[in-house]
Design a protein around this motif. Structure first.
Motif, PDB file in Angstrom:
ATOM      1  N   LYS A   1       8.192  -5.153   2.227  1.00 10.97           N
ATOM      2  CA  LYS A   1       9.287  -6.135   2.678  1.00 10.97           C
ATOM      3  C   LYS A   1       9.641  -6.561   1.297  1.00 10.97           C
ATOM      4  CE  LYS A   1       7.827  -7.226   7.166  1.00 10.97           C
ATOM      5  NZ  LYS A   1       7.807  -8.391   7.849  1.00 10.97           N
ATOM      6  N   ALA A   2      11.099  -6.826   1.212  1.00  8.72           N
ATOM      7  CA  ALA A   2      11.538  -7.779  -0.265  1.00  8.72           C
ATOM      8  C   ALA A   2      12.664  -8.318   0.319  1.00  8.72           C
ATOM      9  CB  ALA A   2      12.430  -6.494  -1.161  1.00  8.72           C
TER      10      ALA A   2
ATOM     11  N   VAL B   1      22.461  -4.545  -6.427  1.00 10.20           N
ATOM     12  CA  VAL B   1      22.008  -3.483  -7.232  1.00 10.20           C
ATOM     13  C   VAL B   1      20.626  -3.222  -6.852  1.00 10.20           C
ATOM     14  CG1 VAL B   1      21.280  -2.609  -9.428  1.00 10.20           C
ATOM     15  CG2 VAL B   1      23.778  -3.451  -8.991  1.00 10.20           C
ATOM     16  N   VAL B   2      19.901  -4.467  -7.169  1.00 10.93           N
ATOM     17  CA  VAL B   2      18.395  -4.433  -6.537  1.00 10.93           C
ATOM     18  C   VAL B   2      17.931  -3.874  -5.147  1.00 10.93           C
ATOM     19  CG1 VAL B   2      16.097  -5.712  -6.455  1.00 10.93           C
ATOM     20  CG2 VAL B   2      17.787  -6.209  -8.442  1.00 10.93           C
ATOM     21  N   THR B   3      18.815  -4.660  -4.484  1.00 10.03           N
ATOM     22  CA  THR B   3      18.456  -4.286  -2.983  1.00 10.03           C
ATOM     23  C   THR B   3      18.808  -2.873  -2.447  1.00 10.03           C
ATOM     24  OG1 THR B   3      20.480  -5.437  -2.121  1.00 10.03           O
ATOM     25  CG2 THR B   3      18.552  -6.655  -2.008  1.00 10.03           C
TER      26      THR B   3
ATOM     27  N   LEU C   1      10.024  -1.128  -7.406  1.00  7.62           N
ATOM     28  CA  LEU C   1       9.643   0.018  -6.160  1.00  7.62           C
ATOM     29  C   LEU C   1       8.583   0.676  -6.810  1.00  7.62           C
ATOM     30  CD1 LEU C   1      10.678   1.363  -3.831  1.00  7.62           C
ATOM     31  CD2 LEU C   1      12.017   2.893  -5.211  1.00  7.62           C
ATOM     32  N   TRP C   2       8.459   1.132  -8.027  1.00 12.02           N
ATOM     33  CA  TRP C   2       7.272   1.916  -8.700  1.00 12.02           C
ATOM     34  C   TRP C   2       6.020   0.955  -8.290  1.00 12.02           C
ATOM     35  CZ3 TRP C   2       4.274   0.627 -12.707  1.00 12.02           C
ATOM     36  CH2 TRP C   2       3.166   1.486 -13.200  1.00 12.02           C
TER      37      TRP C   2
ATOM     38  N   GLY D   1      14.401   3.293  -1.570  1.00 12.34           N
ATOM     39  CA  GLY D   1      12.943   3.598  -1.677  1.00 12.34           C
ATOM     40  C   GLY D   1      12.375   3.319  -0.407  1.00 12.34           C
ATOM     41  N   GLY D   2      12.923   2.907   0.439  1.00 13.65           N
ATOM     42  CA  GLY D   2      12.134   2.651   2.050  1.00 13.65           C
ATOM     43  C   GLY D   2      11.738   1.461   2.091  1.00 13.65           C
TER      44      GLY D   2
END
Length: 191
Positions: free
Chosen positions: A4-5, A24-26, A184-185, A32-33
């Motif tokens: 969750k972000a 851009v970030v979201t 994400l990574w 990436g799920g």
């Protein structure tokens, strides 16, 4: 496990440059799920911390100020694995609304170290100058809360004034996209 972000915008401007960078970030995270949520605190009546200490006394992670969106946003920050904050530069600093939220969230979450080991980072946008100071100001909050902040090849700062102008700062757009990929990574590695 689905990550969750939360992306929190300190700008009162709807559809402005800070929002564009946060999107851009979201977008990268969603791709990436990652379950993402965007919240705008800029332009709200969120009050600043009054250092009453009641959140420490109760230890429940809630702020004693209850007549604004503060506790709602703070609760969402606790639930998130990834926290990204963005602010335009106002007179060399983040917006008052962003500062109010971070002071209250940091204070309320401190007794249980509720942000420890979460990941995230800040973004800052200015017309001409002040991005680096504001970026550092916001970065301190992440460091003080024992969070992990990935790099991105440069600072997550941009130069823009009029709505949409940030897209012309191609270096900043690339840096922010790389920051999102690194989030994400890192999220996949840690969680």
């Amino acid at each position: 496990m689905t990550l969750k972000a939360i992306a929190i915008n300190g700008s009162p401007r709807v559809g402005g440059n800070t929002q564009i960078l946060l999107e851009v970030v979201t977008d990268v995270l969603k791709g990436g799920g990652v379950e993402t949520e965007y919240i705008k605190v800029g332009g709200t009546d969120i009050r600043g911390c009054i250092a009453c200490g009641k959140c420490r006394e109760t230890g429940d992670g809630k702020c004693a100020i209850t007549k604004d969106i503060g506790n709602e946003v703070i609760a969402k920050m606790y639930e998130a694995d990834i926290i990204v904050i963005g602010s335009p530069v106002y007179f060399g600093s983040a917006t008052a609304e962003m500062n109010a939220l971070l002071d209250r969230a940091g204070y309320a979450g401190r007794s249980e170290m509720r942000f420890s080991k979460k990941i995230g980072g800040p973004l800052a946008v200015a017309r001409k100058a002040g991005q680096n100071f504001t970026y550092a100001q916001l970065l301190y909050w992440f460091m003080l809360n024992d969070m992990v902040v990935p790099g991105s090849g440069y600072w997550n700062v941009a130069t823009a004034r009029e709505k949409g102008e940030v897209t012309q700062d191609t270096e900043a757009m690339g840096v922010v996209e790389q920051f999102a990929k690194n989030l994400l990574w890192l999220g996949e590695k840690l969680f």
